[in-house]
Enzyme design. Sequence first.
Site, short mmCIF file in Angstrom:
data_model
loop_
_atom_site.label_atom_id
_atom_site.label_comp_id
_atom_site.label_asym_id
_atom_site.label_seq_id
_atom_site.Cartn_x
_atom_site.Cartn_y
_atom_site.Cartn_z
N SER A 118 34.49 -11.62 29.38
CA SER A 118 34.62 -13.02 29.82
C SER A 118 33.49 -13.46 30.74
O SER A 118 32.34 -13.45 30.36
CB SER A 118 36.00 -13.20 30.47
OG SER A 118 36.21 -14.55 30.73
N HIS A 119 33.83 -13.80 31.98
CA HIS A 119 32.86 -14.37 32.90
C HIS A 119 32.15 -13.30 33.73
O HIS A 119 31.35 -13.64 34.58
CB HIS A 119 33.60 -15.33 33.83
CG HIS A 119 34.82 -14.69 34.41
ND1 HIS A 119 35.92 -14.43 33.65
CD2 HIS A 119 35.09 -14.23 35.64
CE1 HIS A 119 36.84 -13.83 34.41
NE2 HIS A 119 36.35 -13.69 35.61
N ASP A 283 31.91 -20.20 29.92
CA ASP A 283 31.65 -18.84 30.39
C ASP A 283 31.18 -17.92 29.27
O ASP A 283 30.88 -18.37 28.16
CB ASP A 283 32.91 -18.27 31.06
CG ASP A 283 34.00 -17.96 30.06
OD1 ASP A 283 34.07 -18.67 29.03
OD2 ASP A 283 34.78 -17.02 30.27
N ASP A 285 32.48 -15.81 27.08
CA ASP A 285 33.11 -15.83 25.76
C ASP A 285 33.60 -17.21 25.34
O ASP A 285 34.26 -17.36 24.31
CB ASP A 285 34.27 -14.83 25.71
CG ASP A 285 35.36 -15.14 26.70
OD1 ASP A 285 35.03 -15.66 27.80
OD2 ASP A 285 36.53 -14.87 26.41
N ASP A 287 35.76 -19.45 26.69
CA ASP A 287 37.11 -19.98 26.84
C ASP A 287 37.30 -20.80 28.12
O ASP A 287 38.28 -21.52 28.25
CB ASP A 287 38.18 -18.88 26.70
CG ASP A 287 38.01 -17.76 27.70
OD1 ASP A 287 37.01 -17.77 28.46
OD2 ASP A 287 38.87 -16.86 27.71
N ARG A 288 36.35 -20.69 29.06
CA ARG A 288 36.51 -21.45 30.30
C ARG A 288 35.65 -22.72 30.27
O ARG A 288 34.70 -22.81 29.48
CB ARG A 288 36.07 -20.62 31.50
CG ARG A 288 36.95 -19.44 31.74
CD ARG A 288 36.56 -18.75 33.02
NE ARG A 288 37.54 -17.70 33.29
CZ ARG A 288 37.73 -17.13 34.46
NH1 ARG A 288 37.01 -17.52 35.50
NH2 ARG A 288 38.64 -16.19 34.63
N LYS A 382 42.49 -20.23 25.67
CA LYS A 382 41.89 -21.38 26.32
C LYS A 382 40.57 -21.67 25.63
O LYS A 382 40.03 -20.82 24.93
CB LYS A 382 41.75 -21.15 27.81
CG LYS A 382 40.99 -19.94 28.19
CD LYS A 382 41.28 -19.62 29.66
CE LYS A 382 40.66 -18.31 30.03
NZ LYS A 382 41.38 -17.64 31.09
C1 G1P Z 1 41.56 -14.41 36.08
C2 G1P Z 1 42.16 -15.77 36.31
C3 G1P Z 1 43.26 -16.03 35.31
C4 G1P Z 1 42.73 -15.87 33.91
C5 G1P Z 1 42.06 -14.51 33.77
C6 G1P Z 1 41.40 -14.35 32.42
O1 G1P Z 1 42.54 -13.43 36.24
O2 G1P Z 1 42.67 -15.89 37.63
O3 G1P Z 1 43.76 -17.32 35.52
O4 G1P Z 1 43.75 -15.99 32.97
O5 G1P Z 1 41.07 -14.34 34.77
O6 G1P Z 1 40.36 -15.26 32.24
P1 G1P Z 1 42.72 -12.59 37.59
O7 G1P Z 1 41.40 -11.95 37.89
O8 G1P Z 1 43.07 -13.58 38.67
O9 G1P Z 1 43.84 -11.64 37.29
ZN ZN Z 2 36.34 -16.10 29.32
#
Ligand code: G1P
Ligand code: ZN
Length: 553
Positions: A118-119, A283, A285, A287-288, A382
């Site tokens: 992801s990010h 981000d 992948d 989704d954000r 998302k």
């Molecule tokens: C974080 C975000 C959460 C999101 C997840 C995946 O998780 O807070 O809302 O669904 O990334 O993108 P966390 O690191 O808080 O568990």
């Molecule tokens: Zn992501």
Amino acid sequence: MTIKEITTSAYTDQRPGTSGLRKKVTVFQQENYLENFVQSIFNALGTVTGITLVLGGDGRYFNREAIQVILKMAAANGVAKIIVGQNGLLSTPAVSTLIRQHRKRDNSVQGGIILSASHNPGGPDADFGIKYNIDNGGPAPEKITEAIFQQTLEITHYKIFESAAIDIDHIGEKQLGKMEIQVIDSVKDYADLMETLFDFEVIRHYLQTSPFRFYFDAMHAVTGPYAIEIFEHRLLAPVGTVLRGTPLADFGGGHPDPNLVYASQLVSKMNATDGPDFGAASDGDGDRNMILGHQFFVTPNDSLAILAANATLVPGYAQGLAGLARSMPTSQAVDRVAKALGIPCYETPTGWKFFGNLLDAEKITLCGEESFGTSSAHIREKDGLWAVLFWLNILAIKQQSVADVVIAHWLHYGRDIYTRHDYEKVNKEGAEALMAQLRANASKINGQQYGDYEVRLCDDFAYTDPVDGSVSSHQGIRLLFTNGARIVYRLSGTGTEGATLRVYIEQPETDETKIQQSIAQSTQTILAELIKLSLSIADIEQFTGRTQPDVIT
Ligand code: G1P
Ligand code: ZN
């Protein structure tokens, strides 16, 4: 080509978190580490003979290697077909789209494998991840991720095809043993789906006939090719609208997290006196999303509420919304929209997977999280570009600035002044002890008065899924104050080093004069008293040694 059965021994650290198994690349590069996890996915599914899977990732370092391993293992395990994105690229929302669309025509489609952290940053010393999505296109529910984890503990063998590298760079059908590999255009199906939801004609017209200007920052991650196709080719936005549009294995050394800190290049463009009207970023992948106006930041909380309030302006939602949902730490802004619309609003634990059942049961149409995630029933993930298109569609219809749309929304529905404080890479034991103390003190905190704030309820959030009755407990400590304010504490489930403590602080405001005043004030100033309380109530300094957060959003 032969199928080999390789003897392996179990690793003990392969429990998938909120969004799959996420570790350092160097961890994934350990002998059989990836192979064990992939075989465990197949084992957990029971039989994979004859099934079809979708496969792709965000292009980060190790994406290509992992795809080769997965293709060879899938073929050796009897998978009938893999649909893989060209160059191994597929955004998370695109995987969800492809699973759903292919499944409509072919019920051998069982799910997909997404390669992404992801990010989190990418590169040889950064992060990698793997996640399994089920046949509705959404993340695997806990009972499947637990079953995968159990398999990782018991594994003794895995199967793999011995073959040369498979060409994933050219679209077309290939064969690996008995398995078919269909390399597809990574972008087309997703872009087509977007055209069914939003009024591309109206947006195109607005872009061509008004002085409206915008930028989309793909952060050298997976959305680049999607954004170029959608914005520049289909909506005819000027070439150059998409910034950092080429996916790179290390995201150009950047941190592919669309927030005010990591998308600073876009933010400074937006803050220039003659800056553009609209800016957005996604981000690693895809989704954000982050939404910006000229010199204006839209919080993800407000964005969700605003999309919900204006949904019927957009073709895909013209029929209205069945219901709304937000994760527990997400602000209550969307609750007030739900109330005004006379539809239910569900409060789920953090993590996208909890929305899946509500969407499948058609209890909700839109949902979102404070962490820059918003989406709808069109897929089960998302969706960053979806949110950007939703905003573009609304702006093209309203022909107002982003700030005007947001302020008008606040004046109508009220405003939630909101911030999230992250204490990153703190000592794990300390963070866990902090949560344990809060949990133990919850009943004492109940009813306490702290300055102007009286606690109405302090609890450890638990969720009973209204569809399948499953219960998820220990989802974060909530302090709900009598005036509507909240402080929430939880530990991140996605970090790869130490622990991250997240503190969410919120103050709703419905008084018009105060809302007007709040526009010129900084969020941190307005929330100063609650922020101080958040530190003292949880003894943050004592447990973590920190007096201030690393990241403020
Ligand atoms: C974080 C975000 C959460 C999101 C997840 C995946 O998780 O807070 O809302 O669904 O990334 O993108 P966390 O690191 O808080 O568990
Ligand atoms: Zn992501």
